[in-house]
Write an enzyme that holds these catalytic residues in place. Structure first.
Site, PDB file in Angstrom:
ATOM      1  N   GLY D  17       0.814  -1.219   0.000  1.00 10.67           N
ATOM      2  CA  GLY D  17       0.000   0.000   0.000  1.00 10.67           C
ATOM      3  C   GLY D  17       0.842   1.260   0.000  1.00 10.67           C
ATOM      4  O   GLY D  17       2.073   1.212  -0.098  1.00 10.67           O
ATOM      5  N   VAL D  19       1.378   3.680   2.388  1.00 14.29           N
ATOM      6  CA  VAL D  19       2.283   3.860   3.525  1.00 14.29           C
ATOM      7  C   VAL D  19       3.294   2.717   3.562  1.00 14.29           C
ATOM      8  O   VAL D  19       4.466   2.910   3.878  1.00 14.29           O
ATOM      9  CB  VAL D  19       1.486   3.977   4.842  1.00 14.29           C
ATOM     10  CG1 VAL D  19       2.439   4.027   6.034  1.00 14.29           C
ATOM     11  CG2 VAL D  19       0.601   5.219   4.819  1.00 14.29           C
ATOM     12  N   CYS D 152      -1.744  11.670  10.827  1.00 15.73           N
ATOM     13  CA  CYS D 152      -0.759  12.532  10.173  1.00 15.73           C
ATOM     14  C   CYS D 152      -0.936  14.011  10.501  1.00 15.73           C
ATOM     15  O   CYS D 152       0.040  14.741  10.659  1.00 15.73           O
ATOM     16  CB  CYS D 152      -0.787  12.325   8.661  1.00 15.73           C
ATOM     17  SG  CYS D 152      -2.411  12.400   7.911  1.00 15.73           S
ATOM     18  N   LYS D 208     -10.183  12.644  15.414  1.00 16.16           N
ATOM     19  CA  LYS D 208      -8.816  12.153  15.677  1.00 16.16           C
ATOM     20  C   LYS D 208      -7.898  13.294  16.096  1.00 16.16           C
ATOM     21  O   LYS D 208      -7.109  13.165  17.029  1.00 16.16           O
ATOM     22  CB  LYS D 208      -8.245  11.475  14.422  1.00 16.16           C
ATOM     23  CG  LYS D 208      -8.834  10.103  14.136  1.00 16.16           C
ATOM     24  CD  LYS D 208      -8.201   9.522  12.862  1.00 16.16           C
ATOM     25  CE  LYS D 208      -8.951   8.289  12.391  1.00 16.16           C
ATOM     26  NZ  LYS D 208      -8.581   7.909  11.019  1.00 16.16           N
ATOM     27  N   HIS D 245       0.597  18.565   4.856  1.00 15.28           N
ATOM     28  CA  HIS D 245      -0.614  19.174   5.422  1.00 15.28           C
ATOM     29  C   HIS D 245      -0.266  20.553   5.964  1.00 15.28           C
ATOM     30  O   HIS D 245       0.752  20.725   6.636  1.00 15.28           O
ATOM     31  CB  HIS D 245      -1.149  18.328   6.571  1.00 15.28           C
ATOM     32  CG  HIS D 245      -1.679  16.986   6.175  1.00 15.28           C
ATOM     33  ND1 HIS D 245      -1.899  16.611   4.877  1.00 15.28           N
ATOM     34  CD2 HIS D 245      -2.064  15.910   6.937  1.00 15.28           C
ATOM     35  CE1 HIS D 245      -2.392  15.377   4.848  1.00 15.28           C
ATOM     36  NE2 HIS D 245      -2.486  14.930   6.076  1.00 15.28           N
ATOM     37  N   ASN D 330       3.016  14.683   5.618  1.00 13.49           N
ATOM     38  CA  ASN D 330       2.073  13.708   6.151  1.00 13.49           C
ATOM     39  C   ASN D 330       2.457  12.254   5.951  1.00 13.49           C
ATOM     40  O   ASN D 330       2.075  11.410   6.754  1.00 13.49           O
ATOM     41  CB  ASN D 330       0.675  13.963   5.583  1.00 13.49           C
ATOM     42  CG  ASN D 330       0.639  13.921   4.081  1.00 13.49           C
ATOM     43  OD1 ASN D 330       1.276  14.752   3.433  1.00 13.49           O
ATOM     44  ND2 ASN D 330      -0.066  12.976   3.513  1.00 13.49           N
TER      45      ASN D 330
END
Lengths: 353, 353, 353, 353
Positions: D17, D19, D152, D208, D245, D330
């Protein structure tokens, strides 16, 4: 001399612009060269580089240049080599003055690029065109010399064409480019013009691609550059990509070849060898990607520190013979790094005493 | 019948997808047709369209369809014409079932696009290919009929090629496309894949461009479609543009012509005339732009409500004869509006009783 | 007068710029106004508008203006109302000259926006501020008058705040904007600066948002504008969006209210009523979106022909009381259409004889 | 042990994936760790990593992993540490199995992030929360242990808040984020959804940010994590940026301070010291930018190899006390590198025998 012992002092002309900043970024970390002067237009003279120059590249300006005072763009700089990122109209008067005063001028400008006694060089393609310096010296009487590097798009065309021309002979070339916005300098294109858009026109670009490709693949016969004579049709487009030009090529060859044979020629291609190796020259100038959907500018532009041309989708063409796609990093191979590689070539060949 | 008095009930198959939503948006405001049924895959059946369907287009879903219940994709729908935005594999089984049951099926799918008895039609290019319906009826025994519209990129090629082929004769075509992301449907490409990038490959696209262009410019001789026989080389690229495909074309012609003569042929080109006029057919299918840097997809895709092909940069080619750039709105002319125009043609020609 | 019989002649000052072109596009199709003059800076004077002006908007320039000759930016234009899209420094000297000469000046510039006798107006918010014209006439001695419209971002804040301030009383406002690139005019931002980026600073913008919001929600008491006195913290960001500013708002209210009550206040909000209705005023100035992820600039900026503010995500705030997101079309409601709506208001209120 | 002599074998769970690929890229060049196993979902098991995994990152997959066979996601891997890039639902069952079997599990997943006995750690912020492992061991009976890294966006908030909370005391925090598309994984957002757009909603993100920030700035008292008790309002937006971000922060402090004092606290902030230094920990976790328009995600995300938080525009706030802007990479600090830094901390603190 550079490779042997202490670093060669170099200057950047037009140091605050887009290509100028790339020169500064690359030269600040160069193993043979050290930045001894930064020159820019009158309104910035006497200011510190760190104050005069809004740094457009990612990250921060190299510490070593922040406090350098900006010098005028005229001979008198403490440097052996000058890298010119000047606009063509300024370059036209300034570059000869530097060459006359004994500097080695490595220019990224188009001002003299196709003059009969000024070589336009990509070391892997036509290092032997340095022989034009003899004529340049005779005709111009300069103590120094002037070498130019080609238009950014041309670099992505001439390098993959070279091994095919040598082995198979080129007859016709169709090139459709999808060029990154950074090719237009800074500030360059307005976001409002190019976002969500394609602009199918770049002023003067198609002519440069056609003429410079023929010059690079030409020969020097005696004192004269004889351009290659294949037919060339270029169609230049601007696309919303930051860096990395993508070019769709279709070729007609003297001697027919399969896609596999073409791939082998591209993979085996090497530049001229010097000892020590030129620091900016990749071992293999061409990276051939096997994936069906590569090369892509974002993923492949940085190959070989931006000096490798990435080529893929090599396949036959129903109209001409062979089609392929190439990607070139336009501000590295196609601009600043290309000019630095030319300087390295001149050092290795003994032109920088 | 539609144009004369009350509206013809029509259904959309695959109504929740990207092209399906375009059909809904266009048909909700159509002067001849009214949406009587929306069909989609099993998991959405029985839900209200407004709940099952995340509206991907700008603005809001048309009020008139919000509360329609989604029907199964099978004959039994209360409609005379069905527009199919189904994926090719589903279309393969579903579209014949509808045609057999007597519906007029106007498909945007590639499933049957090149079958010998299924016409692929752009009314301005080959309205006469409706004569294939006779063979279709004989061989398939369907009560209804099936017509297809071409691939979105092909529309931007076949329309400008048509008047040139008629007047001058095409020998060779080189096409390099820069295609919008919406051509891949929804969700289509990941932002991470295409932003700041060019992807020089679209699966199956080059083959479609080559084959469908020859089919559209071909003739029906007796019961057989005879494709045009020019050589065609297509290179398809995906670029970060939302809508509007841009295509660089280079042509070799039987009979030589100047750029000015080519421009005149393009400007004068007209589609077939019916009375009343087909609502989705622009008066002139081609808009020739005189500016040096047009057409551009963002600025020109909406020309003629997205039904005009914009052409510019008509000039000679050093390798073939003539170069030009065209822009087509890929989800209107190249998809939903194109299929709706085919339906209008069939109404005008008396196929929809 | 406009709404009753023949159209009112109007001029655009600064007609070749980004906002100027929007004025031209909108006025060319306006039911009450007709363009009688286009004025621009000296270097374009005497040229045809179609030649002097590179059309930056999508599609083509309206036919009706192509051959109009560009006039100087000074009184003498054959017009009753002038719309000013001039830069602030030019506006400072030019707008008073037009007002003195008897023109109704509807300005989009910031030059006089917060002067004590120059109303900044959004008709739905503070139409009653027209009472300042009395003072303006007395103090300036102008035969005409000058009205301004607010900064583009302010429009997206003041409109949703108005009904909440009236019903509940505002104490504190936190606004974080994500502003479209077109807000900076043309050419505005370089693609290289804003692509794949956020710039968390817009020169002077935060101050404008804070001061103009308080002015719009203030009262005119006697001859004096008394600004509203809520605390306001603005943080302005530029994001890679072409049109449509998005604003995250958090509010503290005098009188507590639930999110549902706030939504009802927003939905019920109406502007002042005139007969006939003002052509550019939407029936409801605010569109409340129920979806969890709306409003979005690309999908919602065009709501109500770009005149509706879209609001969503109304919910409570753990720090202040209520949070919400608003989207405003910055070049329509926030610029050209906003100024045109002001002109319509003045016509309806009898200021344009 | 890692830093002293030979490298520690590590595995990546969910290696194919977005990450996961970042983990592979970083670990392939790590001075303490060497990749000994790559695990992914069933359909890829037994395939070579180079075949199963379309490399989404720029450049090419590291050579060393191309031929590794993909293992099942279950204990039995030859590794001491496992890095988990699993989706939350898979992580919920798999991570405890690994911890029970004795592995050190460094998770980037949210599955256990706020469990009472599972520390969520940023070493510079709350390295002392490792004391929760005692309780974790007692309650779960695991031979290994499980540590998590935060969301993140939280990383870009908690790091600059830490020195301010220690020195001045936090009372209220308002955070409006403009988050990069890569935060949603791969393929993540459709280009058609996010280009030319802002989406003012990210599912679960605001909760979060609020909860994890309080956990990170909380204390461990005895065996219990006591979260910090400042009020927190988070508004999360997705913007068309690839990585990095950007967060607009506004703070109310117990003890008032000037912007200059706040800048000094940020600049002086240091993480915990170990010998040898943790390879992924920057000397200064916060880079304060002085330019009026920085930090910017494209220019600053890579600061400190993506591990430094860039902060700028520190200034007073008319509603609360202090405003500032922060940028966090991030997928590095906020994901893969953050988890690797946690692993380094555990090695340095003796948890990896």
């Amino acid at each position: 001399m550079g490779p042997q012992n202490k670093k060669i002092p170099v200057a950047v002309l037009g140091a605050t612009g887009a290509v100028g900043q790339r020169f500064v970024q690359l030269l600040a970390a160069h193993p043979w060269f050290s930045i001894s002067a930064l020159a820019a237009s009158q309104r910035n003279q006497g200011k510190k580089y760190g104050e005069a120059c809004g740094w457009h590249l990612n990250g921060s300006m190299p510490d070593v240049v922040c406090d350098m005072l900006i010098a005028p763009v005229e001979p008198g700089l403490d440097a052996r080599i000058v890298f010119s990122a000047l606009p063509a109209d300024v370059a036209r008067s300034v570059e000869p003055a530097f060459a006359a005063a004994g500097y080695i001028v490595c220019s990224n400008s188009s001002a003299f690029r196709l003059d009969a006694d000024v070589p336009v060089i990509i070391p892997e393609v036509n290092a032997d065109h340095v022989s034009l310096f003899k004529r340049q010296h005779e005709e111009r009487g300069w103590q120094g010399l002037l070498v130019t590097s080609p238009n950014c798009t041309t670099s992505g065309i001439a390098i993959p064409l070279k091994p095919l021309d040598v082995a198979l002979g080129l007859k016709k070339v169709m090139a459709v480019s999808m060029q990154a916005v950074s090719g237009a300098g800074y500030p360059g294109l307005s976001y409002l013009d190019i976002q969500d858009n394609v602009i199918p026109f770049i002023n003067g670009e198609e002519e440069k691609m056609e003429r410079e490709s023929r010059a690079l693949l030409g020969k020097v016969v005696g004192k004269k550059r004889v351009d290659a004579d294949f037919a060339f049709s270029a169609q230049a487009n601007r696309v919303p990509v930051s860096e990395g030009h993508t070019i769709c090529l279709s070729l007609e060859l003297e001697q027919k070849a399969t896609a596999v044979e073409v791939v082998d020629l591209l993979k085996d291609f090497r530049g001229p060898l010097h000892s020590p190796a030129l620091p900016s020259m990749p071992l293999f100038p061409i990276q051939v990607r096997d994936e069906v959907d590569r090369p892509q500018p974002r993923k492949d532009r940085a190959a070989g520190d931006g000096m490798q041309i990435s080529v893929g989708r090599v396949r036959s063409c129903p109209v001409l013979d062979i089609r392929m796609v190439s990607v070139v990093h336009n501000t590295l191979r196609g601009a600043a790094s290309g000019a630095i590689l030319n300087a390295e070539l001149l050092v290795a060949e003994g032109y920088v005493s």
